[in-house]
Design a protein around this motif. Sequence first.
Motif, PDB file in Angstrom:
ATOM      1  N   GLU A 206     -10.297  35.783  31.463  1.00  0.00           N
ATOM      2  CA  GLU A 206     -10.788  35.955  29.808  1.00  0.00           C
ATOM      3  C   GLU A 206     -11.374  37.605  29.652  1.00  0.00           C
ATOM      4  O   GLU A 206     -11.492  37.951  30.773  1.00  0.00           O
ATOM      5  CB  GLU A 206     -11.995  35.122  29.299  1.00  0.00           C
TER       6      GLU A 206
ATOM      7  N   ASN B 213      -6.023  36.621  27.387  1.00  0.00           N
ATOM      8  CA  ASN B 213      -6.163  35.151  27.829  1.00  0.00           C
ATOM      9  C   ASN B 213      -5.644  34.928  29.385  1.00  0.00           C
ATOM     10  O   ASN B 213      -5.562  33.809  29.838  1.00  0.00           O
ATOM     11  CB  ASN B 213      -5.421  34.070  26.956  1.00  0.00           C
TER      12      ASN B 213
ATOM     13  N   GLU C 243       0.752  37.738  22.699  1.00  0.00           N
ATOM     14  CA  GLU C 243      -0.426  38.579  22.636  1.00  0.00           C
ATOM     15  C   GLU C 243      -0.029  40.042  22.943  1.00  0.00           C
ATOM     16  O   GLU C 243       0.335  40.308  24.171  1.00  0.00           O
ATOM     17  CB  GLU C 243      -1.537  38.145  23.503  1.00  0.00           C
TER      18      GLU C 243
ATOM     19  N   LYS D 158     -10.422  35.053  14.676  1.00  0.00           N
ATOM     20  CA  LYS D 158     -11.822  35.639  15.257  1.00  0.00           C
ATOM     21  C   LYS D 158     -12.452  36.812  14.263  1.00  0.00           C
ATOM     22  O   LYS D 158     -13.064  36.169  13.349  1.00  0.00           O
ATOM     23  CB  LYS D 158     -11.392  36.401  16.406  1.00  0.00           C
TER      24      LYS D 158
ATOM     25  N   VAL E 251      -4.434  37.425  17.105  1.00  0.00           N
ATOM     26  CA  VAL E 251      -6.044  36.700  16.857  1.00  0.00           C
ATOM     27  C   VAL E 251      -7.011  37.409  17.482  1.00  0.00           C
ATOM     28  O   VAL E 251      -8.093  37.749  17.100  1.00  0.00           O
ATOM     29  CB  VAL E 251      -5.694  35.195  17.549  1.00  0.00           C
ATOM     30  N   MET E 252      -6.862  37.986  18.747  1.00  0.00           N
ATOM     31  CA  MET E 252      -7.910  38.392  19.489  1.00  0.00           C
ATOM     32  C   MET E 252      -7.859  40.149  19.200  1.00  0.00           C
ATOM     33  O   MET E 252      -8.954  40.721  19.204  1.00  0.00           O
ATOM     34  CB  MET E 252      -7.750  38.392  21.107  1.00  0.00           C
TER      35      MET E 252
ATOM     36  N   VAL F  60     -13.924  26.074  27.789  1.00  0.00           N
ATOM     37  CA  VAL F  60     -14.351  27.224  28.741  1.00  0.00           C
ATOM     38  C   VAL F  60     -15.789  27.360  28.638  1.00  0.00           C
ATOM     39  O   VAL F  60     -16.286  28.091  29.267  1.00  0.00           O
ATOM     40  CB  VAL F  60     -13.504  28.484  28.053  1.00  0.00           C
TER      41      VAL F  60
ATOM     42  N   CYS G 197      -1.136  30.417  14.709  1.00  0.00           N
ATOM     43  CA  CYS G 197      -0.039  30.190  15.474  1.00  0.00           C
ATOM     44  C   CYS G 197       0.923  29.198  15.245  1.00  0.00           C
ATOM     45  O   CYS G 197       2.104  29.245  15.439  1.00  0.00           O
ATOM     46  CB  CYS G 197      -0.671  30.361  16.788  1.00  0.00           C
TER      47      CYS G 197
ATOM     48  N   TYR H 181      -2.086  32.769  25.519  1.00  0.00           N
ATOM     49  CA  TYR H 181      -2.520  31.668  25.016  1.00  0.00           C
ATOM     50  C   TYR H 181      -2.526  31.677  23.437  1.00  0.00           C
ATOM     51  O   TYR H 181      -2.851  32.859  22.765  1.00  0.00           O
ATOM     52  CB  TYR H 181      -4.020  31.387  25.349  1.00  0.00           C
ATOM     53  N   HIS H 182      -2.014  30.835  22.737  1.00  0.00           N
ATOM     54  CA  HIS H 182      -1.701  30.811  21.264  1.00  0.00           C
ATOM     55  C   HIS H 182      -2.228  29.423  20.625  1.00  0.00           C
ATOM     56  O   HIS H 182      -1.910  29.152  19.655  1.00  0.00           O
ATOM     57  CB  HIS H 182      -0.119  30.883  20.999  1.00  0.00           C
ATOM     58  N   GLY H 183      -3.518  29.115  21.223  1.00  0.00           N
ATOM     59  CA  GLY H 183      -4.151  27.783  20.630  1.00  0.00           C
ATOM     60  C   GLY H 183      -3.455  26.673  21.208  1.00  0.00           C
ATOM     61  O   GLY H 183      -2.715  26.846  22.248  1.00  0.00           O
TER      62      GLY H 183
ATOM     63  N   THR I  69      -5.483  28.739  16.260  1.00  0.00           N
ATOM     64  CA  THR I  69      -4.732  27.649  16.658  1.00  0.00           C
ATOM     65  C   THR I  69      -3.650  27.360  15.490  1.00  0.00           C
ATOM     66  O   THR I  69      -2.168  27.226  15.587  1.00  0.00           O
ATOM     67  CB  THR I  69      -5.142  26.452  17.169  1.00  0.00           C
TER      68      THR I  69
ATOM     69  N   TRP J 289     -16.215  35.253  22.159  1.00  0.00           N
ATOM     70  CA  TRP J 289     -14.903  35.246  22.275  1.00  0.00           C
ATOM     71  C   TRP J 289     -14.052  36.246  21.383  1.00  0.00           C
ATOM     72  O   TRP J 289     -12.944  35.768  21.218  1.00  0.00           O
ATOM     73  CB  TRP J 289     -14.231  33.888  22.409  1.00  0.00           C
TER      74      TRP J 289
HETATM   75  P1  KE4 Z   1      -8.719  29.250  17.883  1.00  0.00           P
HETATM   76  O1  KE4 Z   1      -7.828  28.183  17.583  1.00  0.00           O
HETATM   77  O2  KE4 Z   1      -9.602  29.051  19.336  1.00  0.00           O
HETATM   78  O3  KE4 Z   1      -9.556  30.065  16.864  1.00  0.00           O
HETATM   79  O4  KE4 Z   1      -7.627  30.480  18.402  1.00  0.00           O
HETATM   80  C1  KE4 Z   1      -6.520  30.269  19.422  1.00  0.00           C
HETATM   81  C2  KE4 Z   1      -6.164  31.541  19.707  1.00  0.00           C
HETATM   82  C3  KE4 Z   1      -4.915  31.943  19.553  1.00  0.00           C
HETATM   83  N1  KE4 Z   1      -4.497  33.221  19.985  1.00  0.00           N
HETATM   84  C4  KE4 Z   1      -5.292  34.092  20.672  1.00  0.00           C
HETATM   85  C5  KE4 Z   1      -4.832  35.270  21.260  1.00  0.00           C
HETATM   86  C6  KE4 Z   1      -6.595  33.308  21.447  1.00  0.00           C
HETATM   87  O5  KE4 Z   1      -7.477  34.125  21.868  1.00  0.00           O
HETATM   88  C7  KE4 Z   1      -6.845  32.338  20.969  1.00  0.00           C
HETATM   89  C8  KE4 Z   1      -8.373  31.735  21.182  1.00  0.00           C
HETATM   90  N2  KE4 Z   1      -8.895  32.354  22.438  1.00  0.00           N
HETATM   91  C9  KE4 Z   1      -9.944  31.379  23.077  1.00  0.00           C
HETATM   92  C10 KE4 Z   1     -10.455  32.427  24.521  1.00  0.00           C
HETATM   93  N3  KE4 Z   1      -9.807  33.558  24.593  1.00  0.00           N
HETATM   94  C11 KE4 Z   1     -11.088  31.135  22.463  1.00  0.00           C
HETATM   95  C12 KE4 Z   1     -12.165  30.289  23.008  1.00  0.00           C
HETATM   96  C13 KE4 Z   1     -11.999  28.784  23.253  1.00  0.00           C
HETATM   97  O6  KE4 Z   1     -10.954  28.359  23.403  1.00  0.00           O
HETATM   98  O7  KE4 Z   1     -13.315  28.245  23.202  1.00  0.00           O
END
Ligand code: KE4
Length: 430
Positions: free
Chosen positions: A404, A213, A208, A269, A243-244, A27, A123, A146-148, A120, A63
């Motif tokens: 986003e 996402n 979520e 995060k 996570v968010m 992204v 989850c 989105y869960h990774g 990631t 993010w």
């Molecule tokens: P990470 O593996 O990116 O730390 O987390 C995955 C994840 C899991 N659950 C939720 C609700 C998330 O928002 C995320 C990651 N979010 C993305 C964008 N909103 C991270 C940015 C990216 O992928 O570069």
Amino acid sequence: MPLSHTRSHLLQQKAETIFPGGVNSPVRAFRSVGGEPPFLTHAEGAWLFDEDGNRYLDLFGSWGPMILGHAFPPVVDAIREAAGRSASFGASTASEAALATLVQRCFPSVEKLRFVSSGTEACMSAVRLARGFTGRDFIVKFEGCYHGHSDAMLVKAGSGVATLGIPGSAGVPAETVMHTLALPFNDLDTVRAAFAARPDQIACVILEPVVGNAGTIPPAPGYLEGLREITRKHGALLILDEVMTGFRVSLGGAQQLYNIRPDLTTLGKIIGGGLPCGAFGGRADIMNCLAPLGPVYQAGTLSGNPLAMAAGIATLEHLIANQQTIYPGLDSTTSQIAEGVAKLAREAGVTLTTNQVGSMFTWFFTSSPVTDFASASTSDTAVFGRFHRAMLEAGVWLPPSQFEAAFVSTAHGREDVDFLLSAARKALPH
Ligand code: KE4
């Protein structure tokens, strides 16, 4: 006078010879909004600074993690102090329990937890744990959530009905996602139908609780309560992916805001104050199924890393100590930004739908209410792309995707709101 991006352009050209798309996460490549991403040298408070001497008001906050703004002194000091005692041991430290205790103060549903290094991992591990605890294989997720990027999560949802997973990414064998059901968000009937079709086969529902996402999409009234009732009735686990939303939409995340007690929670995060950190936790009887106590394996070299623990402790200690002022302040500043630009858009004859929960929000370039991924997809992503570029040139860095969430930090003040509104006056299509 257009901004100079000479140095960033040269760095992008070099990066593209090394990294696919020149980035270490897709992204960041600005593919959906056009143009090249500026390369940053540093950030302070609410402001980002790039290689060509330009500065930008930060509306994506890495993010989500940077809720206290960039280079927040207590966090920087904590990292510096921990680094002097070695960056990693691969052994237990008191700092892990110290951060975990702060997490449990904010999330009472987390009776036990385990740290990992990303959302990631959190989850992926939580879903494996749910399958191991229940002995069931099917999982339910929701379109737009989105869960990774673990295989079972990369599922292209069907068109509004329960659908067996169709890999949303190359390299994901159909067998890996055949047990992943992707349903429309904010629709309880499809969840009831999925459980009726597969009695005693669904291990968990993961979502979520406030979608970020697909852009920001709040739960409809009664939706989360409905999921809690359905999962409890069918012996499936409710996993809230916070996570968010964790420490973001309130100190105790969406489960505090909406008064829902999940079986498991995933975090990331903000928990690491900007350093790589995630966590998953919940009912002790479930968590005790994890190795070395139980049969569900999960591990990580840098899990509970002392620098990430130090940054997380400094972050959560500040949020907890100042929660009475921080969260109302974040909500107010975010409303001034989100509603202020929506008002300017109306005056410019531009149709916008604005969704906001606490200090996360999204302007959708559509006239429809946005309640799920299908309605979010009615947004004009080309108009969003032009708006994003124009705002960037005016010194405001929005998340480079219509799908986003934007984030506000405690470092954003009145003068930053005024700066943003004046940029929007120039950037909105006329
Ligand atoms: P990470 O593996 O990116 O730390 O987390 C995955 C994840 C899991 N659950 C939720 C609700 C998330 O928002 C995320 C990651 N979010 C993305 C964008 N909103 C991270 C940015 C990216 O992928 O570069």
